[in-house]
Design an enzyme around this catalytic site. Structure first.
Site, short mmCIF file in Angstrom:
data_model
loop_
_atom_site.label_atom_id
_atom_site.label_comp_id
_atom_site.label_asym_id
_atom_site.label_seq_id
_atom_site.Cartn_x
_atom_site.Cartn_y
_atom_site.Cartn_z
N GLU A 270 -7.05 50.07 36.96
CA GLU A 270 -7.02 48.63 37.15
C GLU A 270 -5.71 48.00 36.70
O GLU A 270 -5.19 47.10 37.36
CB GLU A 270 -8.19 47.97 36.40
CG GLU A 270 -8.33 46.50 36.68
CD GLU A 270 -9.64 45.91 36.21
OE1 GLU A 270 -9.62 44.74 35.78
OE2 GLU A 270 -10.67 46.61 36.24
N TRP B 53 -19.42 36.70 30.05
CA TRP B 53 -19.46 37.79 29.07
C TRP B 53 -18.35 37.61 28.02
O TRP B 53 -18.58 37.84 26.85
CB TRP B 53 -19.42 39.16 29.72
CG TRP B 53 -18.24 39.45 30.60
CD1 TRP B 53 -17.05 40.01 30.22
CD2 TRP B 53 -18.14 39.19 32.00
NE1 TRP B 53 -16.21 40.11 31.31
CE2 TRP B 53 -16.86 39.63 32.42
CE3 TRP B 53 -19.00 38.65 32.95
CZ2 TRP B 53 -16.42 39.52 33.73
CZ3 TRP B 53 -18.57 38.55 34.26
CH2 TRP B 53 -17.29 38.98 34.65
N HIS C 145 -17.43 50.52 34.82
CA HIS C 145 -18.68 51.27 34.71
C HIS C 145 -18.37 52.75 34.53
O HIS C 145 -17.55 53.28 35.30
CB HIS C 145 -19.51 51.11 35.99
CG HIS C 145 -19.82 49.70 36.33
ND1 HIS C 145 -19.00 48.92 37.10
CD2 HIS C 145 -20.89 48.92 36.02
CE1 HIS C 145 -19.53 47.72 37.24
NE2 HIS C 145 -20.67 47.69 36.59
N GLU D 165 -25.99 43.87 32.34
CA GLU D 165 -25.34 45.06 31.83
C GLU D 165 -25.56 45.30 30.34
O GLU D 165 -25.51 44.36 29.55
CB GLU D 165 -23.83 44.98 32.10
CG GLU D 165 -23.51 44.94 33.58
CD GLU D 165 -22.04 44.84 33.90
OE1 GLU D 165 -21.67 45.24 35.02
OE2 GLU D 165 -21.25 44.38 33.05
N GLU E 183 -24.89 39.76 37.09
CA GLU E 183 -24.50 40.88 36.24
C GLU E 183 -25.64 41.07 35.26
O GLU E 183 -26.17 40.10 34.72
CB GLU E 183 -23.20 40.57 35.48
CG GLU E 183 -21.97 40.53 36.35
CD GLU E 183 -21.44 41.90 36.74
OE1 GLU E 183 -22.14 42.93 36.55
OE2 GLU E 183 -20.32 41.95 37.25
N CYS F 296 -12.84 45.50 32.67
CA CYS F 296 -14.24 45.94 32.58
C CYS F 296 -14.43 47.10 33.56
O CYS F 296 -13.60 47.32 34.43
CB CYS F 296 -15.20 44.82 32.97
SG CYS F 296 -15.10 43.35 31.97
N TYR G 172 -25.64 41.60 28.25
CA TYR G 172 -25.65 40.24 28.78
C TYR G 172 -26.21 40.22 30.20
O TYR G 172 -26.27 41.24 30.89
CB TYR G 172 -24.25 39.62 28.76
CG TYR G 172 -23.35 40.14 29.84
CD1 TYR G 172 -23.14 39.41 31.01
CD2 TYR G 172 -22.73 41.38 29.73
CE1 TYR G 172 -22.33 39.90 32.02
CE2 TYR G 172 -21.93 41.87 30.72
CZ TYR G 172 -21.73 41.13 31.87
OH TYR G 172 -20.95 41.62 32.88
#
Length: 185
Positions: free
Chosen positions: A96, A169, A78, A125, A123, A76, A113
């Site tokens: 990552e 999520w 941003h 987002e 969270e 995940c 979510y």
């Protein structure tokens, strides 16, 4: 991700804040948005497949601020201000997991979510969901990922049926991905 300003000083990673319609309304340092009243911001999730059709599950590092040590989807992240989502997904796969990706597709563009972990970190987002194919071996950054495993889609689906085992999520995304046939090539 830390950037460097024009004078050489590091500056914090920024996330894009969005309104209820998903329109950008500003930015904030990532380190300041994940707390008990996290503002709505833009993110993404990605499910990474190998050429044989297995999907990568990762376990978040224990030092992660939100949901440390939790098993989840492949990765995940941003997007930064002005960064295209596809570019952000490709960047995050490299930073990552140390792996370039191919066949990148957004499969759940409107996923959103809200979830709170055991420490009270929320969270919140707007989180388009992608699928991609790994174009090399995984070399995970231990600051991000403490463990990882390739599993069949059926094994991933079974894990999603036990939401206490995985991130909230992922528990929401897997049935949606299956309904959209996004788990097949």
């Amino acid at each position: 991700m830390m950037g460097v300003s024009n004078n050489g000083a590091p500056h914090p990673e920024l996330v894009v804040l969005v309104d209820e319609q998903g329109r950008s309304i500003g930015t904030a340092p990532k380190s300041e948005v994940h707390h008990d009243t996290t503002p709505l911001h833009l993110a993404f999730s990605c499910y990474l497949f190998d050429p044989a059709g297995n999907v990568l599950m990762t376990r978040r590092a224990l030092d992660k601020r939100a949901f440390p040590g939790v098993w989840t989807n492949s990765f995940c992240g941003h997007p930064g201000p002005g960064e295209e989502l596809d570019s952000a997904v490709q960047r995050r796969a490299l930073t990552e997991l140390g792996v370039p990706v191919t066949d990148l597709r957004c499969v759940l563009p409107d996923f959103r979510y809200h979830a709170v972990d055991a420490a009270g970190v929320a969270e919140n987002e707007l989180c388009p969901v992608y699928r991609a194919v790994a174009a090399g071996p995984v070399v995970a950054d231990p600051a991000e990922v403490m463990d990882w495993v390739w599993v069949s889609w059926a094994q991933l689906r079974d894990a999603a049926r036990s939401p206490w085992l995985i991130s909230p999520w992922m528990a929401e995304q897997v049935p949606l991905l299956e309904a959209a046939d996004a788990h097949v090539s």
